[in-house]
Design a protein around this motif. Structure first.
Motif, mmCIF file in Angstrom:
data_model
loop_
_atom_site.group_PDB
_atom_site.id
_atom_site.type_symbol
_atom_site.label_atom_id
_atom_site.label_comp_id
_atom_site.label_asym_id
_atom_site.label_seq_id
_atom_site.Cartn_x
_atom_site.Cartn_y
_atom_site.Cartn_z
ATOM 1 N N ILE A 69 45.208 -50.923 -12.753
ATOM 2 C CA ILE A 69 46.069 -50.918 -14.040
ATOM 3 C C ILE A 69 46.099 -49.914 -14.946
ATOM 4 O O ILE A 69 46.969 -49.413 -15.140
ATOM 5 N N PHE B 202 35.093 -56.265 -8.439
ATOM 6 C CA PHE B 202 36.623 -56.866 -8.304
ATOM 7 C C PHE B 202 37.356 -56.486 -9.588
ATOM 8 O O PHE B 202 38.277 -55.848 -9.602
ATOM 9 N N LEU B 203 36.670 -56.829 -10.727
ATOM 10 C CA LEU B 203 36.981 -56.339 -12.077
ATOM 11 C C LEU B 203 37.243 -54.850 -12.166
ATOM 12 O O LEU B 203 38.327 -54.622 -12.562
ATOM 13 N N ALA C 69 23.672 -68.064 -4.825
ATOM 14 C CA ALA C 69 24.132 -67.087 -5.869
ATOM 15 C C ALA C 69 25.572 -67.003 -5.892
ATOM 16 O O ALA C 69 26.092 -66.773 -5.018
ATOM 17 N N PRO C 70 26.362 -67.185 -7.183
ATOM 18 C CA PRO C 70 27.996 -67.089 -7.099
ATOM 19 C C PRO C 70 28.196 -65.697 -6.635
ATOM 20 O O PRO C 70 27.506 -64.439 -7.099
ATOM 21 N N LEU D 263 31.816 -60.712 -9.547
ATOM 22 C CA LEU D 263 33.197 -60.267 -9.880
ATOM 23 C C LEU D 263 33.000 -58.615 -10.290
ATOM 24 O O LEU D 263 34.337 -58.331 -10.480
ATOM 25 N N PHE D 264 32.076 -58.201 -10.622
ATOM 26 C CA PHE D 264 32.000 -57.034 -10.979
ATOM 27 C C PHE D 264 32.875 -55.873 -10.456
ATOM 28 O O PHE D 264 33.700 -55.350 -10.832
ATOM 29 N N LEU E 280 40.177 -53.730 -10.500
ATOM 30 C CA LEU E 280 41.320 -54.221 -11.180
ATOM 31 C C LEU E 280 42.060 -53.425 -12.389
ATOM 32 O O LEU E 280 43.025 -53.148 -12.526
ATOM 33 N N VAL E 281 40.738 -53.161 -13.024
ATOM 34 C CA VAL E 281 41.087 -52.294 -14.255
ATOM 35 C C VAL E 281 41.428 -50.877 -14.082
ATOM 36 O O VAL E 281 42.245 -50.310 -14.557
#
Lengths: 205, 249
Positions: B25, B17-18, B10-11, B14-15, B21-22
């Protein structure tokens, strides 16, 4: 028994979504910084005024406590002149006595000690933010005047240079010639005397 | 035969990490918005003064004197006038005619006819401004005036009208006409039309001649600067259409 086929879990690719989110936020960030800088930068512009005299009628406003008020100084001066005219030829003592008895006053000024025009606390004025609004009393009062017949004169107290700059730009934007004179925060005004004529006739171009 | 079990890779998700990141920011923007007003206000307090030649209704060049805390200093540092030095005369009257600023104004009148004094007044510089401006006005009114006796009596209404037409230039009292600054030919004609006698007309001609030899009037301007403003630099720029023809009268 039939063997159940195992289905591999599928994942949505978030790479492109993440790119879009970060780019949008980055762009918004720059927009916010640019807008903030340009709005504050406008405050820093300076003019190079040169004194001139105007043949138009002055309408006086005052910048006091970092607000703009309309002291109706023209009406105040008219009342004062009427008393002087009534006692013309009776000597200066009689005129002074008449002025003292007349108790000339407006919402913001009061004639005391013969020719001292002293400040009184009047209704609150308009702040810089209120001036910028289209419905401000300042704008409405100016809208009733004719820029070819009137000019705007500001009495500017030392605590109100900031609001003066806003009010002046509003008056200029509405097509008026503008004059101003700075005063200490609590100083009184004087009637007559002094060289150079009526300060309200001075405009800057 | 042993069956080889097929592994499914399974890849990575990214949740997390995202969201980190959000959040980061978002926090940064919040910080920037919170910090920006104070830091930007500080930056804006340093004014870059841009002189655009010919962009005004005059084309005179200002000598800028920043008035603050008992001192008036030119932005280039060449001139500096202390209030204490200006009132140093033995009496009020003598102090009006002496002092470095008085000499500066006289020199300006003689040699720099295209320049004028621009007072940049800060709230704590009102006193020095009033002292210097008072001297300048007094000098102008006493030195740049010519008077003649015109004999002819003018009605109060005509005097008012005449002063309205030539604001700040003319005074009339006891049948004496006084004119401030140097009179132009147009101004002479304007004055003549208020009088009917030939004596008054020839007196106005004499007034015109006299006014040509008076010292030049020194103009001034006033700009008010809030206390937190600091002038950092002065920049000169030529306006595309410079207006011409303004002279010191």
């Amino acid at each position: 028994m039939r063997k159940k086929r195992r289905v591999a879990p599928s994942f949505i690719g978030l790479d492109s979504f993440m790119d879009i989110v970060t780019n949008v936020i980055g762009a918004l960030f720059f927009v916010v910084v640019y807008a903030a800088l340009s709005s504050l930068g406008a405050k820093g512009k300076l003019t190079l005024p040169l004194l001139s005299e105007s043949a138009t009628e002055p309408v006086t406003f005052e910048c006091r406590k970092n607000t703009v008020i309309y002291p109706d100084l023209e009406n105040f001066m008219k009342k004062l002149q009427e008393v002087i005219d009534r006692h013309k030829g009776q000597g200066s003592d009689a005129i002074m006595e008449a002025l003292e008895k007349a108790q000339i006053k407006s919402d913001y000024y009061q004639l005391r000690n013969k020719l001292r025009v002293e400040q009184t606390a009047g209704p609150p004025g308009e702040t810089g933010r209120e001036l910028s609004a289209g419905s401000s009393n300042f704008r409405r009062r100016l809208a009733k005047l004719d820029p070819s017949k009137h000019h705007v004169f500001f009495i500017v107290r030392a605590d109100s240079f900031e609001v003066f700059r806003t009010a002046r730009s509003v008056a200029v934007e509405m097509g008026f010639k503008v004059g101003w004179e700075p005063f200490e925060t609590n100083s009184h005004l004087s009637v007559g005397g002094g060289s150079g004529g009526d300060m309200r006739d001075r405009i800057f171009r | 035969m042993r069956r080889v079990r097929q592994r499914v890779f399974a890849p990575p998700s990214l949740f997390p990490f995202l969201s980190v990141l959000v959040c980061l920011i978002g926090t940064l923007i919040f910080l920037a918005v919170a910090v920006a007003p104070t830091s930007l206000e500080k930056a804006a307090a340093g004014i870059e003064l841009e002189i655009i030649q010919g962009a005004h209704t005059h084309n005179k060049e200002p000598i800028i004197l920043e008035c603050s805390a008992g001192q008036a200093r030119s932005l280039d540092g060449v001139y500096s006038f202390a209030e204490s030095a200006e009132g140093a005369g033995s009496s009020f009257l003598s102090s009006l005619y002496s002092g470095p600023f008085t000499r500066f104004v006289e020199n300006l009148s003689r040699y720099d006819q295209q320049k004028y004094v621009l007072f940049l007044v800060k709230p704590d510089g009102l006193s020095v401004f009033e002292t210097l401006r008072g001297k300048l006005m007094q000098r102008n009114r006493e030195k740049c005036v010519s008077s003649v006796f015109v004999i002819e009596e003018l009605a109060a209404e005509s005097v008012k009208q005449m002063q309205k037409e030539l604001p700040g230039r003319v005074e009339y009292s006891d049948r004496t006409l006084s004119f401030y600054r140097r009179m132009s030919a147009d101004e002479r004609e304007t004055l003549r039309k208020y009088f009917s006698t030939s004596y008054a007309h020839s007196a106005i001609d004499r007034l015109f001649e006299q006014s040509q030899s008076t010292p030049l009037w020194v103009d001034y301007g006033v700009e008010l600067i809030p206390k937190n403003y600091e002038i950092k630099s002065v920049r000169q720029r030529e306006a595309p259409e410079a207006k011409k023809g303004e002279t010191n009268k």
